[in-house]
Each structure stands twice: as C-alpha cells, then as structure tokens.
Design a protein around this motif. Structure first.
Motif, PDB file in Angstrom:
ATOM      1  N   LYS A 164      38.138  20.260  40.245  1.00 55.97           N
ATOM      2  CA  LYS A 164      37.651  21.542  40.763  1.00 55.97           C
ATOM      3  C   LYS A 164      38.450  21.963  41.994  1.00 55.97           C
ATOM      4  O   LYS A 164      38.825  23.127  42.135  1.00 55.97           O
ATOM      5  CB  LYS A 164      36.163  21.432  41.099  1.00 55.97           C
ATOM      6  N   ILE A 165      38.719  21.011  42.880  1.00 55.52           N
ATOM      7  CA  ILE A 165      39.514  21.318  44.071  1.00 55.52           C
ATOM      8  C   ILE A 165      40.927  21.728  43.672  1.00 55.52           C
ATOM      9  O   ILE A 165      41.493  22.699  44.207  1.00 55.52           O
ATOM     10  CB  ILE A 165      39.550  20.099  45.011  1.00 55.52           C
ATOM     11  N   PHE A 166      41.527  20.999  42.718  1.00 58.26           N
ATOM     12  CA  PHE A 166      42.886  21.323  42.274  1.00 58.26           C
ATOM     13  C   PHE A 166      42.963  22.744  41.746  1.00 58.26           C
ATOM     14  O   PHE A 166      43.852  23.522  42.128  1.00 58.26           O
ATOM     15  CB  PHE A 166      43.320  20.337  41.193  1.00 58.26           C
ATOM     16  N   PHE A 167      42.052  23.092  40.849  1.00 54.35           N
ATOM     17  CA  PHE A 167      42.122  24.416  40.243  1.00 54.35           C
ATOM     18  C   PHE A 167      41.743  25.502  41.250  1.00 54.35           C
ATOM     19  O   PHE A 167      42.297  26.608  41.209  1.00 54.35           O
ATOM     20  CB  PHE A 167      41.229  24.487  39.007  1.00 54.35           C
ATOM     21  N   ALA A 168      40.813  25.200  42.164  1.00 52.14           N
ATOM     22  CA  ALA A 168      40.460  26.183  43.181  1.00 52.14           C
ATOM     23  C   ALA A 168      41.665  26.521  44.048  1.00 52.14           C
ATOM     24  O   ALA A 168      41.958  27.699  44.299  1.00 52.14           O
ATOM     25  CB  ALA A 168      39.313  25.654  44.038  1.00 52.14           C
ATOM     26  N   PHE A 169      42.390  25.506  44.507  1.00 48.61           N
ATOM     27  CA  PHE A 169      43.544  25.752  45.358  1.00 48.61           C
ATOM     28  C   PHE A 169      44.720  26.271  44.539  1.00 48.61           C
ATOM     29  O   PHE A 169      45.518  27.080  45.036  1.00 48.61           O
ATOM     30  CB  PHE A 169      43.926  24.482  46.111  1.00 48.61           C
ATOM     31  N   GLY A 170      44.855  25.816  43.299  1.00 51.18           N
ATOM     32  CA  GLY A 170      45.924  26.325  42.454  1.00 51.18           C
ATOM     33  C   GLY A 170      45.804  27.823  42.243  1.00 51.18           C
ATOM     34  O   GLY A 170      46.780  28.573  42.376  1.00 51.18           O
ATOM     35  N   PHE A 171      44.591  28.285  41.930  1.00 46.18           N
ATOM     36  CA  PHE A 171      44.386  29.723  41.730  1.00 46.18           C
ATOM     37  C   PHE A 171      44.410  30.478  43.051  1.00 46.18           C
ATOM     38  O   PHE A 171      44.835  31.641  43.089  1.00 46.18           O
ATOM     39  CB  PHE A 171      43.076  29.966  40.984  1.00 46.18           C
ATOM     40  N   ALA A 172      43.939  29.840  44.132  1.00 46.73           N
ATOM     41  CA  ALA A 172      43.995  30.519  45.438  1.00 46.73           C
ATOM     42  C   ALA A 172      45.433  30.800  45.845  1.00 46.73           C
ATOM     43  O   ALA A 172      45.719  31.829  46.473  1.00 46.73           O
ATOM     44  CB  ALA A 172      43.306  29.660  46.493  1.00 46.73           C
ATOM     45  N   PHE A 173      46.344  29.905  45.473  1.00 47.26           N
ATOM     46  CA  PHE A 173      47.753  30.098  45.815  1.00 47.26           C
ATOM     47  C   PHE A 173      48.416  31.170  44.955  1.00 47.26           C
ATOM     48  O   PHE A 173      49.591  31.491  45.167  1.00 47.26           O
ATOM     49  CB  PHE A 173      48.512  28.774  45.687  1.00 47.26           C
ATOM     50  N   GLU A 174      47.675  31.730  43.995  1.00 40.59           N
ATOM     51  CA  GLU A 174      48.203  32.823  43.179  1.00 40.59           C
ATOM     52  C   GLU A 174      47.981  34.183  43.845  1.00 40.59           C
ATOM     53  O   GLU A 174      48.296  35.218  43.253  1.00 40.59           O
ATOM     54  CB  GLU A 174      47.539  32.830  41.801  1.00 40.59           C
ATOM     55  N   ILE A 175      47.445  34.187  45.047  1.00 41.44           N
ATOM     56  CA  ILE A 175      47.145  35.455  45.730  1.00 41.44           C
ATOM     57  C   ILE A 175      48.370  36.358  45.851  1.00 41.44           C
ATOM     58  O   ILE A 175      48.261  37.571  45.624  1.00 41.44           O
ATOM     59  CB  ILE A 175      46.515  35.179  47.115  1.00 41.44           C
ATOM     60  N   PRO A 176      49.561  35.851  46.218  1.00 38.43           N
ATOM     61  CA  PRO A 176      50.711  36.769  46.290  1.00 38.43           C
ATOM     62  C   PRO A 176      51.017  37.460  44.971  1.00 38.43           C
ATOM     63  O   PRO A 176      51.341  38.656  44.945  1.00 38.43           O
ATOM     64  CB  PRO A 176      51.872  35.856  46.722  1.00 38.43           C
ATOM     65  N   VAL A 177      50.902  36.714  43.861  1.00 39.03           N
ATOM     66  CA  VAL A 177      51.173  37.311  42.554  1.00 39.03           C
ATOM     67  C   VAL A 177      50.121  38.358  42.227  1.00 39.03           C
ATOM     68  O   VAL A 177      50.442  39.453  41.743  1.00 39.03           O
ATOM     69  CB  VAL A 177      51.207  36.214  41.474  1.00 39.03           C
ATOM     70  N   ALA A 178      48.842  38.041  42.487  1.00 33.13           N
ATOM     71  CA  ALA A 178      47.774  39.004  42.219  1.00 33.13           C
ATOM     72  C   ALA A 178      47.947  40.265  43.063  1.00 33.13           C
ATOM     73  O   ALA A 178      47.762  41.392  42.575  1.00 33.13           O
ATOM     74  CB  ALA A 178      46.418  38.363  42.488  1.00 33.13           C
ATOM     75  N   THR A 179      48.307  40.096  44.334  1.00 36.51           N
ATOM     76  CA  THR A 179      48.522  41.252  45.213  1.00 36.51           C
ATOM     77  C   THR A 179      49.667  42.118  44.703  1.00 36.51           C
ATOM     78  O   THR A 179      49.570  43.353  44.640  1.00 36.51           O
ATOM     79  CB  THR A 179      48.821  40.770  46.641  1.00 36.51           C
ATOM     80  N   PHE A 180      50.758  41.469  44.326  1.00 33.28           N
ATOM     81  CA  PHE A 180      51.922  42.194  43.821  1.00 33.28           C
ATOM     82  C   PHE A 180      51.571  42.971  42.553  1.00 33.28           C
ATOM     83  O   PHE A 180      51.958  44.134  42.390  1.00 33.28           O
ATOM     84  CB  PHE A 180      53.057  41.201  43.553  1.00 33.28           C
ATOM     85  N   LEU A 181      50.828  42.334  41.638  1.00 33.99           N
ATOM     86  CA  LEU A 181      50.481  42.992  40.383  1.00 33.99           C
ATOM     87  C   LEU A 181      49.542  44.179  40.615  1.00 33.99           C
ATOM     88  O   LEU A 181      49.639  45.191  39.906  1.00 33.99           O
ATOM     89  CB  LEU A 181      49.825  41.975  39.427  1.00 33.99           C
ATOM     90  N   MET A 182      48.624  44.064  41.576  1.00 30.14           N
ATOM     91  CA  MET A 182      47.731  45.192  41.862  1.00 30.14           C
ATOM     92  C   MET A 182      48.514  46.397  42.377  1.00 30.14           C
ATOM     93  O   MET A 182      48.239  47.535  42.001  1.00 30.14           O
ATOM     94  CB  MET A 182      46.656  44.774  42.866  1.00 30.14           C
TER      95      MET A 182
END
Length: 253
Positions: free
Chosen positions: A161-179
């Motif tokens: 759970k911690i791995f996937f939480a931080f893995g997806f949290a580190f996707e913030i730049p990609v999500a911001t760029f796509l928005m």
C-alpha cells in the motif's frame, strides 16, 4: 456494420490479444525466474522492519496455514508485474500510436518514460525513506509489556500500500502536465491555487502515512515539489494548429 468495417475491428482485436498475450508471457517468465528466490525477496522487502526488531526470529509470525507459501508467492507476482511495466507500456504505446496525431506523439513518449521513472522513484523513496520512519514509529508506539509480533501477510499488505501510494503520488508532474495539455486547466490557474494545493499535499500526507508530523512532511513536501515540476513542464506546451492534421498510421512499434 459492413464487412469493410468488421475487418479493421477484428484486426485491432487480434493485435490487442497478441499484445496482451506478450505482456502476460513476460510477467510469467519473470515470475518463474524469481519464484525460487521468493523467500529471499521477502526478507529483503521487510528489512526496514526486521532491523528494528530485537530478535528477528520469532518476532514476525504467520497466522495463516498457507501464509509462508502464499505471501512470498504474492510478493513475487507483484514484483514481476512491476518489473514488466516498461514492456507493458511499450505494448500499450504500440497499440494506440497509429491513432495519435503527430503533435500528440511528440508528448506521448516522454510522458510514458517519465511516468515510469517517477513511479519507480516513488517506490524507492518509500522503501529507503518512508518505511524505516514508519516502522520505527510503530515499533516504539506500543505500550510497555506488549510484544510486537507482526504477521507476515499484514506486513506485505502494508508495504505494498505504501509503495503504490508513493508510486502514484510521484505521478503528480505527469498528471499536472496532462491536465494543462488537455485544456482542463492552465498554468496561471494552477499558480493561483498554490496555497490550496500546498495544504492539500499535507492533508494527503496525513491520510496515507503514520500519524506523525515527520512522515506526513516527508510525503507532502515531495508531492508539492513534484507539482511545481509539473507546472514548470507545462509551460513548454504550445498548442499547435490541428486543422487538417491526420493521425499518422505509419508509426507503429
């Protein structure tokens, strides 16, 4: 549906099946190659916890009859999927790339690469920074006289759970760029919302980390820094004229 329309659909379905089959075979090959070392992999995974226990032997327990087999099995399968992720994303790219416009392809490959690197970076950050702090907190938080004997299945679930939480949290730049790229928001609008986003990062950190200010800060500050990185990358976006532009069907991996 006419016969001419059915043929391309069938061809796409066959291609999708073949790419899915390749991905499954790669995951299976990785799983079989690592399963012999499943117990060693589990010991490596729980090292941030085991080094804090006074006596590793007997401190971690298995409450389920099949847990000593199923827990390493589950870990090995998840690791196989994580390691195969670049190959699976390559298959996804090969399937969707013929239908993309040229300006969309210009961003697609860097986004695929950066999202993969950021996801792995989040997992490494969680393993080397977050887990030692979290386990250190939990091993010291119990009252005196209580033996800390965590179950191996619960440990694995917590770590994943911690791995996937931080893995997806580190996707913030990609999500911001796509928005920004899709027009859902603008760089100026994101800049105006900085105080709320900064507060939101700490709220997320409070929800997904142990209840101490250190762990919350360790997640919140990187999340906000990654958001700023996404805003900075979004400034590179220039909306090209798409009138008359057609998808490039020749570029198929």
């Amino acid at each position: 549906m006419s016969q001419d329309q059915e043929q391309p659909l069938i061809a796409h379905l066959v291609e999708l099946r073949n790419r899915l089959l390749k991905s499954v075979l790669v995951v299976l090959a990785l799983f079989l190659g690592m399963f012999y070392f499943a117990n060693d992999l589990y010991l490596i995974l729980v090292q941030p916890l085991s080094v804090l226990l006074p006596d590793t032997q007997g401190q971690m327990i298995a409450t389920g009859v099949a847990s000593p087999f199923l827990v390493p099995f589950k870990l090995t399968l998840v690791l196989a999927v994580l390691i195969a992720m670049p190959f699976m994303l390559h298959q996804v790219w090969g399937f969707i790339s013929p239908g993309l416009y040229q300006n969309e392809k210009r961003f697609a490959v860097p986004l695929l690469i950066s999202s993969t690197v950021l996801f792995y970076s989040g997992i490494l950050f969680a393993y080397y920074v977050v887990l030692p702090l979290a386990f250190g907190f939990f091993t010291m938080a119990g009252p005196d006289g209580i033996s800390f004997m965590p179950d191996i299945a619960n440990i694995l679930d917590f770590i994943l759970k911690i791995f996937f939480a931080f893995g997806f949290a580190f996707e913030i730049p990609v999500a911001t760029f796509l928005m920004v790229l899709s027009g859902l928001t603008t760089v100026a609008a994101l800049g105006e919302k900085r105080p709320y986003i900064f507060l939101g990062c700490f709220v997320v950190g409070m929800l997904v980390t142990p209840p101490d200010i250190i762990s919350q800060t360790i997640l919140a500050l990187p999340m906000y820094a990654l958001f700023e990185g996404g805003v900075l990358a979004s400034r590179l976006i220039r909306k090209p004229a798409t009138e008359g532009e057609q998808p490039d069907a020749t570029d198929n991996l």
